[in-house]
Design an enzyme around this catalytic site. Structure first.
Site, short mmCIF file in Angstrom:
data_model
loop_
_atom_site.label_atom_id
_atom_site.label_comp_id
_atom_site.label_asym_id
_atom_site.label_seq_id
_atom_site.Cartn_x
_atom_site.Cartn_y
_atom_site.Cartn_z
N ASP A 174 9.57 5.51 -5.70
CA ASP A 174 9.06 5.41 -4.33
C ASP A 174 9.93 6.14 -3.32
OD1 ASP A 174 6.86 3.84 -5.18
OD2 ASP A 174 8.11 2.05 -5.18
N HIS A 201 2.57 4.09 -1.02
CA HIS A 201 3.35 2.87 -1.29
C HIS A 201 3.15 1.90 -0.12
CE1 HIS A 201 6.46 0.41 -3.03
NE2 HIS A 201 6.99 0.29 -1.82
N ASN A 221 -8.02 2.60 -3.67
CA ASN A 221 -7.65 3.91 -3.10
C ASN A 221 -8.45 5.02 -3.78
OD1 ASN A 221 -5.46 3.97 -0.94
ND2 ASN A 221 -4.65 2.46 -2.38
#
Ligand code: GAR
Length: 216
Positions: A145, A109, A14
């Site tokens: 999360d 996530h 990422n």
């Protein structure tokens, strides 16, 4: 200039994808700092290869979570970070850090939150026979999360999928929605009201979600 601070712990795909995205908008968005808490992380090589300002801040060297986070906070403050992007950052953050960067820190996530927060998301989704998984970008809150959802991508789970194949498919979708979210925030196109993300203008579903019916 809109400055990104990237937090990593692992592979850094990422990070690399966000870096490639910033290269297309180099007059507007840049990565001003990368912080990695794991001295063994492969993402360190990605930061070095792309000449990104990198600090390795090993959490094991601090007496408690807040002292570790104060170090991250001082690096990001010094680098004038506007938005922190957690990119595979695997440490739970205290409410001190979360509140200091409230609505200025986002996370990706690999599940359709609020389903499957935490670890082993793909394994759990496959074992429970869910038909769709995906990924979510959200503002960070203290609960793991969780936090106001910015955008999501849906990824169908086929009967042949293994943890590995599903994680590859979802990672591909992550690489689409994370830059999308960063761009929307940097262009001030959304705000958080009552703990919910509200878009300031109309977006086609393609701009804020990826849906298999659209061929993705
Ligand atoms: C990504 O799949 C990301 O969604 C996940 O870690 C992976 C990091 O990959 N993050 C979490 O599970 C956070 N709860 P990368 O290091 O290649 O970017």
């Amino acid at each position: 200039m809109f400055n990104l601070g990237i937090l990593i712990s692992g592979k850094g795909t990422n990070l690399e994808n966000i870096y490639n995205f910033t290269q297309k908008f180099s007059n507007k968005i840049r990565i001003s700092s990368v912080v990695c808490n794991n001295p063994e992380a492969l993402g360190i090589d990605i930061a070095k290869k792309n000449n990104l300002p990198l600090e390795i801040i090993n959490h094991n060297k601090f007496i408690d979570r807040v002292s570790f986070e104060k170090e991250i906070d001082s690096v990001f403050s010094e680098k004038k970070v506007d938005l922190i992007c957690n990119a595979g950052f695997m440490r739970v953050l205290t409410s001190w850090f979360v509140n200091k960067w409230l609505n200025k820190q986002i996370n990706i996530h690999p599940s359709l939150l609020p389903s499957y927060p935490g670890l082993n998301t793909h394994k759990r989704a496959i074992n429970e026979g869910v038909k769709f998984s995906g990924c979510t970008v959200h503002f960070v809150r203290s609960k793991l999360d969780s936090g106001p959802i910015i955008n999501q991508a849906v990824v169908p789970i086929s009967p042949e999928d293994t943890e590995e194949t599903l994680s590859k498919k979802i990672l591909k979708a992550e690489h689409i929605i994370y830059p999308q979210a960063i761009r929307l925030i940097s262009e001030k196109k959304l705000e958080v009201i009552n703990n919910k993300v509200i878009y300031k203008e109309h977006f086609s579903p393609k701009e804020i979600t990826i849906n298999p019916s659209e061929g993705n």
